[in-house]
Design an enzyme around this catalytic site. Structure first.
Site, PDB file in Angstrom:
ATOM      1  N   GLU A   1      47.051  33.164  32.438  1.00  0.00           N
ATOM      2  CA  GLU A   1      45.830  33.339  33.228  1.00  0.00           C
ATOM      3  C   GLU A   1      44.663  33.292  32.250  1.00  0.00           C
ATOM      4  O   GLU A   1      44.722  33.896  31.169  1.00  0.00           O
ATOM      5  CB  GLU A   1      45.843  34.668  33.976  1.00  0.00           C
ATOM      6  CG  GLU A   1      44.544  35.008  34.686  1.00  0.00           C
ATOM      7  CD  GLU A   1      44.588  36.371  35.378  1.00  0.00           C
ATOM      8  OE1 GLU A   1      45.685  36.772  35.824  1.00  0.00           O
ATOM      9  OE2 GLU A   1      43.536  37.035  35.452  1.00  0.00           O
TER      10      GLU A   1
ATOM     11  N   GLU B   1      34.421  38.129  33.293  1.00  0.00           N
ATOM     12  CA  GLU B   1      34.566  39.315  34.127  1.00  0.00           C
ATOM     13  C   GLU B   1      33.537  40.336  33.688  1.00  0.00           C
ATOM     14  O   GLU B   1      33.059  40.317  32.544  1.00  0.00           O
ATOM     15  CB  GLU B   1      35.969  39.902  34.020  1.00  0.00           C
ATOM     16  CG  GLU B   1      37.040  39.052  34.668  1.00  0.00           C
ATOM     17  CD  GLU B   1      38.405  39.720  34.586  1.00  0.00           C
ATOM     18  OE1 GLU B   1      38.838  40.310  35.589  1.00  0.00           O
ATOM     19  OE2 GLU B   1      39.015  39.652  33.513  1.00  0.00           O
TER      20      GLU B   1
END
Length: 630
Positions: free
Chosen positions: A152, A157
């Site tokens: 991933e 973020e």
């Protein structure tokens, strides 16, 4: 980071994709035309490119979306208007969920895409509400193994309560709960990433992934950064995009309903075949220090360079040394080579000069902390090594408890009346450390609300965390702590009652440490009373807006008559030259405000900016304002 405990059970078909060759992408010229893009120029989401994901994750086999998230994703929370995608989080009950938000992905769509290697970027304005968890990330489409073995890639973020920190992460390793991850982060001071749009990107080539904000390279990961290089499976699959804003969850934390609704705005998403030049160097520096800035990720041959710094330095080589004084500004460079012409720029913030504000404990006089707990052996002893850094007669000898992975020294204090200045970098903790066995170690200072924090309820009651690193040197070293995390948004800056010091956290280190002169440093105006404010500087420049376009930028500095920064001053002014625009903004904790034109131009352009008005808590002394125009 997205800790997806269980991979979705839905089969993903490979949509239109672009697979790049195994040639290192940094060695080839970038095609200026994206191989895939969405500029969000319409009035609705292009559902030929994006799938709108719905619900609480249970229909995908991952209730709570694998992260204990609190929202139900709804199509109504996604809108496109005025050239932007907006994802809105609301306090809204849908079935068992108390919140709604939005999530989209490009997998399995006719005009969507999956890619292996390239440059992946988006211009995003982050939310600032406590409990928000926005993300721009990538997952493999239809891998032959589950998460996280297939990998991933989190391009961006953040959390609403820590919106001054952006981070990028990769996930890999064995199945949950033995999954692993590694991350990099970039901090913005004195303001926050949520204050405006910024370009977040990764450049991914075989065996390497690099993270950027705007033109700044801030993190690089390779197989050698993993506990086992064999876990690097990223190059084995094609990955699709996801954009979402989670509410709460394992990273988002406790939600402040009073701050809802919140929005995550996206100006564009683009994919390029190869890399583009960027800058490496510090974007936050100490006053009166030197820093080196280098052009990296450059392709092409026969390069020529043209550097400019707000301190007056210019250069024509690949790197530039800048001698910072007390004011920041934009370091920029133009590059010309066989691949074309490029402009890169970095906004640099100079931290204020600090002096001691409060002696927390020097282990001789009466300190400003009452110790309530420690895991190791805590003994005040004569200084074992007098040197030029520390010649105090008495210090703390601390023998770390090797059986406590998180050995702590905890105490209550009244020194931290408002931690806002610590978050902005206008105050800092210092600590003297001597190690008889020299080594590189991490030391943390955590600020807590002692009425809320308990040993087993992390992160509740934890306001913020600050970090410093020792060096493997013989003798005393004076450490300055910098912001590491803003933890629990429900703990305000005025709630801090306790300090916790963690030496070599998450280890079984049992070494001896000598500590001294734990202190809070801050700005010092010398006791003079502030009565007026002045515009001390206007630094105008033309900066890169990406892909050959440029915008005008002015950094305005407002100081009071003692020389201290003035926060909260409303500044307005006029851009002229090739632009004709007004702009306004409010100064941050460092007394500066950065103003940009809303339009961009290409070619050889110039700009000036003049302040037309400024208002704040002090009257403007226009006669002594030395920098109204530039």
């Amino acid at each position: 980071m997205h800790i997806t405990f269980k991979r979705t059970s839905v089969s993903l078909l490979l949509a239109s994709s672009t697979l790049f060759t195994q040639t290192a992408i940094a060695a080839a010229c970038q095609n200026p035309v994206p191989v895939w893009q969405d500029e969000f120029d319409g009035t609705t989401l292009d559902t030929s490119k994006w799938e709108i994901m719905l619900g609480d994750g249970c229909s995908y086999g991952i209730c709570g979306w694998g992260n204990n998230e609190l929202q139900s994703y709804q199509a109504e929370n996604i809108s496109v208007a005025n050239g932007k995608l907006t994802i809105t989080a609301k306090k809204q009950r849908v079935k068992g969920s108390q919140y709604t938000s939005g999530r989209i992905r490009t997998a399995n769509m006719p005009n969507g895409g999956e890619w292996t290697h390239g440059r992946f970027e988006a211009s995003i304005k982050l939310p600032d509400g406590t409990g928000m968890w926005p993300a721009f990330w990538m997952l493999p489409t239809n891998p032959d193994v589950g998460w996280p073995q297939s990998g991933e890639i989190d391009i961006l973020e953040a959390t609403g309560q820590a919106d001054m920190i952006a981070f990028g992460t990769i996930h890999y390793g064995d199945p949950y709960p033995n999954n692993e991850w590694t991350s990099g982060r970039i901090i913005k001071q004195p303001d926050r990433w949520s204050d405006g749009f910024h370009e977040y990107a990764v450049e991914w080539e075989p065996g390497e992934i690099r993270w950027y904000v705007n033109d700044i390279l801030y993190s690089v990961k390779t197989p050698d950064d993993l506990s086992n290089p064999a876990f690097w499976t990223f190059d084995n699959y094609s990955y699709h995009f996801l954009l979402n804003m989670a509410v709460g969850g394992s990273i988002g934390g406790v939600v402040d309903d009073s701050q809802l609704p919140q929005t995550m705005e996206v100006d564009y998403v683009r994919v390029y075949d190869f890399a583009q030049p960027s800058l490496k160097g510090p974007h936050i520096v100490d006053a009166n220090s030197q820093a080196t800035y280098t052009i990296v990720d450059e392709a092409g041959t026969g390069s020529s360079y043209n550097w400019n710094a707000p301190t007056g330095e210019t250069g024509s080589s690949q790197s530039l040394n800048v001698n910072w004084t007390t004011q920041g500004g934009t370091v920029s460079a133009s590059i010309s080579n066989s691949c074309g012409n490029f402009d890169v720029a970095m906004d640099v913030h100079v931290l204020p000069q600090l002096s001691i504000k409060s002696n927390i404990d020097d282990f001789e006089t009466e300190g400003a902390i009452t110790y309530t707990y420690w895991d190791g052996q805590f003994t005040e002893v004569p200084n074992p090594l007098n040197d030029t850094t520390n010649s105090s007669p008495t210090v703390l000898e601390y023998v770390r408890n090797g059986t406590a992975a998180y050995d702590v020294i905890a105490g209550s204090t009244t020194v931290i009346t408002d931690a806002t200045a610590l978050i902005a970098g206008n105050e800092a903790f210092y600590l003297d450390v001597y190690m008889p066995n020299p080594s590189k170690q991490e030391i943390l200072i955590q600020l807590e609300d002692g009425s809320q924090a308990t040993p087993d309820n992390y992160p509740t009651g934890r306001h913020s965390k600050f970090i410093a690193h020792t060096q493997a040197v013989t003798g005393w070293q004076r450490l300055k702590f910098t912001l590491e995390d803003r933890i629990d948004g429900g703990t305000s800056a005025t709630d801090v009652t306790d300090m916790v010091i963690l030496i070599a956290p998450n280890s079984n280190n049992a070494d001896t440490y000598y500590l001294d002169n734990l202190a809070l440093y801050g700005s010092d105006s010398g006791g003079e009373t502030a009565t007026t404010m002045v515009i001390s500087d206007v630094a105008t420049s033309v900066v890169s807006a990406g892909k050959g376009n440029k915008r005008a930028q002015a950094v305005v500095t407002v100081l009071d008559n003692t020389g201290a920064a003035v926060a909260g001053a409303n500044v307005s002014g006029q851009f002229s030259g090739n632009w004709n625009e007004t702009a306004s903004g409010t100064t941050g904790a460092d007394g500066t405000v950065t103003l940009n034109t809303s339009t961009t131009l290409s070619g050889n352009v110039s700009a000036t900016f003049c302040v037309t008005s400024a208002s704040g808590s002090l009257p403007l002394d226009e006669a002594n304002s030395t920098g109204l125009c530039n």
